[in-house]
Design a protein around this motif. Structure first.
Motif, short mmCIF file in Angstrom:
data_model
loop_
_atom_site.label_atom_id
_atom_site.label_comp_id
_atom_site.label_asym_id
_atom_site.label_seq_id
_atom_site.Cartn_x
_atom_site.Cartn_y
_atom_site.Cartn_z
N GLN A 360 50.50 131.79 -64.04
CA GLN A 360 51.53 131.56 -62.84
C GLN A 360 52.56 130.50 -63.39
N PHE A 361 53.92 130.47 -62.80
CA PHE A 361 54.82 129.44 -63.09
C PHE A 361 54.42 127.91 -62.76
N ASN A 362 54.73 126.74 -63.54
CA ASN A 362 54.65 125.46 -62.92
C ASN A 362 53.09 125.02 -63.02
N VAL A 363 52.22 125.33 -63.65
CA VAL A 363 50.74 124.78 -63.80
C VAL A 363 51.01 123.55 -64.51
N PRO A 364 50.93 122.30 -63.92
CA PRO A 364 50.87 121.18 -64.64
C PRO A 364 49.67 121.06 -65.86
N THR A 365 50.43 120.21 -66.84
CA THR A 365 49.38 120.19 -67.85
C THR A 365 49.63 118.71 -68.45
N ASP A 366 48.31 118.08 -69.08
CA ASP A 366 48.46 116.74 -69.69
C ASP A 366 48.44 117.25 -71.18
N ALA A 367 49.78 116.68 -71.70
CA ALA A 367 50.09 117.33 -73.05
C ALA A 367 49.37 116.68 -73.81
N GLN A 368 49.10 115.42 -73.80
CA GLN A 368 47.95 114.62 -74.84
C GLN A 368 46.84 115.01 -74.82
N LYS A 369 46.35 115.19 -73.73
CA LYS A 369 44.93 115.61 -73.36
C LYS A 369 44.72 116.99 -74.21
N GLY A 370 45.63 117.85 -73.95
CA GLY A 370 45.66 119.07 -74.61
C GLY A 370 45.80 119.27 -76.01
N GLN A 371 46.68 118.40 -76.63
CA GLN A 371 46.68 118.14 -78.11
C GLN A 371 45.31 117.74 -78.75
N ARG A 372 44.78 116.86 -78.11
CA ARG A 372 43.44 116.08 -78.54
C ARG A 372 42.25 117.32 -78.41
N ARG A 373 42.25 117.99 -77.28
CA ARG A 373 41.33 119.12 -77.37
C ARG A 373 41.51 120.00 -78.04
N ALA A 374 42.56 120.60 -78.31
CA ALA A 374 43.17 121.61 -79.33
C ALA A 374 42.73 121.27 -80.78
N ARG A 375 42.97 120.07 -81.07
CA ARG A 375 42.55 119.63 -82.33
C ARG A 375 40.94 119.38 -82.52
N ALA A 376 40.28 119.26 -81.43
CA ALA A 376 38.81 119.15 -81.43
C ALA A 376 38.32 120.82 -81.60
N ALA A 377 38.93 121.45 -80.78
CA ALA A 377 38.45 122.92 -80.73
C ALA A 377 38.95 123.66 -82.19
N ALA A 378 39.99 123.19 -82.93
CA ALA A 378 40.27 123.70 -84.23
C ALA A 378 39.12 123.53 -84.91
N HIS A 414 55.95 140.42 -67.40
CA HIS A 414 56.74 139.47 -66.45
C HIS A 414 57.37 140.36 -65.25
N TYR A 415 58.05 141.21 -65.86
CA TYR A 415 58.77 142.07 -64.83
C TYR A 415 58.16 143.12 -64.34
N GLN A 416 57.00 143.52 -64.87
CA GLN A 416 56.19 144.58 -63.96
C GLN A 416 55.34 143.72 -63.07
N SER A 417 55.27 142.51 -62.85
CA SER A 417 54.54 141.79 -61.80
C SER A 417 55.35 141.54 -60.99
N GLY A 418 56.69 141.92 -60.96
CA GLY A 418 57.59 141.61 -59.75
C GLY A 418 58.09 140.13 -60.17
N GLY A 419 58.00 139.58 -61.17
CA GLY A 419 58.51 138.31 -61.50
C GLY A 419 57.43 137.17 -61.20
N THR A 420 56.44 137.49 -60.69
CA THR A 420 55.56 136.32 -60.32
C THR A 420 54.73 135.65 -61.49
N ASP A 421 54.38 136.73 -62.57
CA ASP A 421 53.60 136.32 -63.58
C ASP A 421 54.49 135.80 -64.76
N PRO A 422 54.60 134.67 -65.23
CA PRO A 422 55.45 134.08 -66.23
C PRO A 422 55.44 135.11 -67.65
N GLY A 423 54.72 135.97 -67.65
CA GLY A 423 54.52 136.86 -69.01
C GLY A 423 54.10 136.10 -70.06
N ARG A 424 54.38 136.69 -71.40
CA ARG A 424 53.68 136.11 -72.40
C ARG A 424 54.71 135.40 -73.46
#
Ligand code: NOJ
Length: 571
Positions: A360-378, A414-424
């Protein structure tokens, strides 16, 4: 680029280009970089990535150390679904280049030791494909329509729901304007499904496989691999269909198709790999596609969608390895692709799992935490046994772009969801290569704007900026890939879990390689007697930070005689 074939390539007596034949198991441990061609690099300045741009950047991929590239569909296509709507499987979309350029690319990449895997799309083709055009023109009851699912009915034939949302049937109009037959399309109306019960369909896709194997591709990624066969009775989907009972997913007849494909692949030198895109929740069904005479590997979506918690990641890895063992197939490790939310964004959210239904649109994220975890996941994924997929831009830590203006969104999802899905589109934004310039070096400066707008503030994420920065995501990926290739324990060593306590995920590869990820909220000491090889975050007083991964190697004599799982206790 050199014109001459390097020793890494060979040409068969018939003049056919072939990947090297020296390592028939390359696909078991390869690092495969996914090129979403439209967004990789724009060589001709028309705003769309292309083969010319990819050829210019092959050096970057060689430096990164990848063994293969997987290129998303480059065929002739009206691009109703980013190229997954193919109108000619033997021609290249002029926006991307020409067949000669495709061949040159395959040859040049091989010269740098990089194999090319292409996407094959066998469930559906484009409504602009000559077969479908002929079927429309020939009318009801014609042999041309038998290659598809055309149904005469007053009502919609079934109420199946498309993976893109919405219905899966579109009604044609007769020449006199009256409603005509319905045709099936699991995805968009521009992607009619072909009928795999028809001999022409089987023969055609086998011929397409041969066409590209003859041109030196080292493998194919099979789009929607579990969907090709439909129940000819076209029943509705039952609430809980039993194994093989779903009318359009995972039907038993698929195995016969892939056995034939494997037989074709096996006739070529240089181990041509078949990689399945199989979204199947039942692992016992999933694994049947990886039996020795079927596909070589398939994407591990269970791991990709797994939330960032120690017990769930552990369970996913355990289950994956246990499931693959009996069929002798290698696991694959995937953090993302062109269909899902970028890891940096997903892993910074409260809910770190992935599911299409949850987008969905507008799901909050913590960018710094995301970076750290993405590095750890890599680092965590790069240490696991099996092959590793890296989606372009993940090595730069690109976030999902969530503020693309609505009128610029392109994705049919996005369009087939009627605009509710942000798409890819948010994970498909063109790559930043340079810190400056009108498109961060995606295309020549001042050229046509990229087909999707790039956000402000991507300078420091660009390839050139990150190359200069020893602690960048790019530098981390580079070092990890190099170590993975050089270290015999990481290449081929057995896997064993370490029991390190709650919130700590540890495992051993081979005799001396250790990987530890800290899922707790505290810094933790590392076990003694080991050299630190690589960490996703700087150690603080020798301790591993939360959401970080460390690669260690046993060094001391004491360590060599201490069982690895007891080293922690000795602190
Ligand atoms: C899976 C592909 O990854 C996706 O991008 C595409 O839209 C569907 N298959 C339909 O071809």
């Amino acid at each position: 680029m050199t014109d001459a074939l390097s020793p890494q390539t060979q040409t068969t007596p018939g003049g056919v280009l072939s990947p090297p034949d020296d390592d028939p198991t390359w696909w078991r441990r390869a690092v495969i970089y996914q090129v979403y061609l439209r967004s990789f690099a724009d060589g001709d300045g028309d705003g769309t990535g292309d083969i010319a741009g990819l050829r210019q950047r092959l050096g970057y991929l060689a430096e990164l150390g990848v063994d293969a590239i997987w290129i998303t569909p480059w065929y002739m296509s009206p691009l109703a679904d980013g190229g997954y709507d193919v109108s000619d499987y033997r021609a290249i979309n002029p926006e991307f280049g020409t067949i000669d350029e495709a061949q040159e690319l395959i040859r040049e990449a091989l010269g740098l030791g990089i194999r090319t895997i292409i996407d094959i799309v066998p469930n559906h083709l484009s409504d602009a494909h000559p077969w479908f055009q002929a079927a429309l023109a020939a009318g009801p009851g014609s042999p041309e329509r038998e290659r598809f699912w055309f149904i005469e009915s007053d009502e919609i034939p079934t109420h199946w729901t498309s993976p893109f949302g919405g219905r899966t049937w579109t009604r044609t109009t007769n020449p006199d304007g009256t409603p005509g037959e319905w045709y099936l399309h699991l995805f968009t109306p521009e992607q009619p499904d072909v009928n795999w019960g028809h001999p022409d369909v089987r023969a055609e896709y086998e011929s397409v496989l041969r066409f590209w194997f003859d041109r030196g591709v080292a493998g194919v990624r099979i789009d929607s691999a579990a969907l090709l066969v439909k129940d000819p009775q076209l029943p509705e989907v039952a609430e809980n269909p039993g194994p093989g009972q779903h009318p359009w997913q995972d039907r038993d007849e698929l195995h016969d198709i892939y056995t034939s494909w494997r037989a074709i692949a096996n006739t070529y030198p240089g181990a041509r790999a078949l990689v399945g895109e199989l979204w199947l929740p039942d692992v016992s069904r999933f694994i049947r596609y990886l039996r020795p005479n079927e596909l070589h590997t398939a994407f591990n979506f269970d791991f990709m969608a797994c939330p960032w918690t120690e017990p769930e990641i552990r369970e996913s890895i355990t289950m994956t390895l246990a499931a693959h063992e009996p069929v002798g197939a290698p696991a694959t490790w995937v953090l993302s692709n062109h269909d899902v939310t970028r890891p940096v964004t997903r892993l910074g959210r409260v809910d770190t799992s992935f599911a299409f239904e949850k987008k969905q649109f507008n799901v909050p994220t913590d960018a710094q935490k995301g970076q750290r975890r993405a590095r750890a996941a890599a680092l965590l994924t790069a240490a696991l046994p099996g092959s590793l997929y890296i989606y372009q831009g993940d090595e730069l830590g690109l976030p999902e772009v969530e503020n693309i203006p609505r009128n610029k969104l392109n994705d049919p999802m996005h369009y087939q969801s009627g605009g509710t899905d942000p798409g890819r589109d948010g994970c498909r934004v063109p790559l930043p290569w340079e810190p400056d310039g009108s498109s961060y070096g995606f295309g020549p400066d001042g050229a046509t704007e990229p087909w999707l707008p790039q956000p402000h503030g991507w300078s420091s994420l660009s390839v050139a900026s990150q190359k200069r920065e020893p602690h960048s995501m790019l530098s981390l990926y580079k070092r990890a890939i190099r170590l993975r290739a050089e270290d015999p324990s990481l290449r081929d060593g057995d896997f064993g879990w370490l029991e390190l306590g709650e919130g700590l995920l540890g495992f051993v590869r081979g005799t001396d390689f250790i990987c530890i990820t800290n899922f707790t909220a505290q810094h933790v000491p590392l076990p003694a007697g080991n050299a630190v090889v690589l960490t996703s975050e700087e150690l603080v007083d020798g301790e591993l930070a939360p959401d970080a991964t460390a690669w260690l190697r046993r060094t001391t004599a004491a360590a060599a005689t201490t069982p690895i799982d007891r080293m922690w206790e000795r602190q």
